[in-house]
Design an enzyme around this catalytic site. Structure first.
Site, short mmCIF file in Angstrom:
data_model
loop_
_atom_site.label_atom_id
_atom_site.label_comp_id
_atom_site.label_asym_id
_atom_site.label_seq_id
_atom_site.Cartn_x
_atom_site.Cartn_y
_atom_site.Cartn_z
N HIS A 40 3.41 9.46 -0.85
CA HIS A 40 2.75 8.17 -0.66
C HIS A 40 1.37 8.20 -1.34
O HIS A 40 1.03 7.28 -2.10
CB HIS A 40 2.59 7.88 0.84
N GLU A 41 0.59 9.24 -1.09
CA GLU A 41 -0.73 9.36 -1.70
C GLU A 41 -0.63 9.51 -3.21
O GLU A 41 -1.46 8.97 -3.95
CB GLU A 41 -1.51 10.52 -1.08
N HIS A 44 -0.43 6.20 -4.76
CA HIS A 44 -1.73 5.57 -4.97
C HIS A 44 -2.36 6.06 -6.28
O HIS A 44 -2.91 5.26 -7.04
CB HIS A 44 -2.70 5.89 -3.82
N GLU A 119 -0.66 -0.41 -0.34
CA GLU A 119 -0.03 0.49 0.63
C GLU A 119 1.49 0.35 0.58
O GLU A 119 2.21 1.35 0.62
CB GLU A 119 -0.55 0.21 2.04
#
Length: 180
Positions: A40-41, A44, A119
Site C-alpha cells: 500500500h505504501e 503511494h 488512499e
C-alpha cells in the site's frame, strides 16, 4: 521513540522516497499483513502521492503567507484597526491565525478528498499485486489496535479525514464502488 501505535507511512520526494513501518506493526502482524501494508505504501510512492499533497499544501500556505504579507505591508490598516504605533506584524499574525483556522479547514476539504482518492489508489495497488485480503485483515487490525472510530459522522469525515473509513476501503478492495 517508542510508541504503542501500529502504523506505516511513505515520505520523501524524488529519489529520496522512504517507506517506514512502525515496530509494533512489524512485531505483531503477520508476514502477509506487513507485506500488504508495505505494498500500500509502495503504491503511494509509485503514484507520487507525497509530491502532489506537498505541492497542494505549499500552495495553500503560500497564499496565506501572501495575504498576511499584503496586510502587514499596509500601514493604514494598523491605524484603522486602532494599533497606531504598535507592531502590526505580531498583531496580524495572532489575529489571522484565529481567522485562518476555519478558512484552512474549508481549504483542506478538497485536499482531503484528493488524499482519500490516493488512499484508494494505494489500496488498489496492493490488491492488484495479490494482497487485497491481507490488506483488509491489516486494516481491520490497525483500526482495532489504534482505537479508530469505525462510525465517524459522515459530514465530519468528509471535511476532516484524509483517509476513507475502513468500511469504505474494504468495499473498494472487494471491487465495490468508491465512495469518498
Amino acid at each position: 521513540r517508542r510508541t504503542s501505535r501500529a502504523n506505516a507511512f511513505c515520505t520523501g520526494l524524488g529519489r529520496q522516497k522512504k517507506v517506514a513501518l512502525f515496530d509494533n506493526l512489524v512485531n505483531n502482524y503477520t508476514e502477509d499483513e506487513i507485506t500488504a501494508v508495505f505494498a500500500h505504501e509502495l503504491g503511494h510512492a509509485k503514484h507520487r502521492d507525497t509530491l502532489v499533497l506537498t505541492t497542494m499544501q505549499l500552495v495553500i500556505y503560500a497564499a496565506m503567507a501572501a495575504v498576511i504579507g499584503l496586510l502587514v505591508a499596509t500601514p493604514d490598516l494598523s491605524v484603522a484597526m486602532g494599533f497606531d504605533g504598535v507592531n502590526l506584524s505580531a498583531v496580524l499574525i495572532a489575529v489571522l491565525s484565529v481567522i485562518f483556522e476555519p478558512l484552512l479547514t474549508v481549504l483542506m476539504v478538497p485536499v482531503n478528498l484528493i488524499s482519500r482518492h490516493m488512499e484508494n489508489g494505494a489500496d488498489r495497488f496492493a490488491a492488484e499485486n495479490g494482497l487485497g485480503e491481507p490488506l483488509i485483515s491489516a486494516l481491520k487490525r490497525l483500526s482495532r489496535d489504534n482505537f479508530s472510530n469505525l462510525n465517524p459522522h459522515p459530514f465530519l469525515s468528509y471535511i476532516g479525514d484524509s483517509h476513507p473509513t475502513v468500511a469504505q476501503r474494504i468495499r473498494v478492495l472487494r471491487g465495490g464502488r468508491r465512495k469518498d
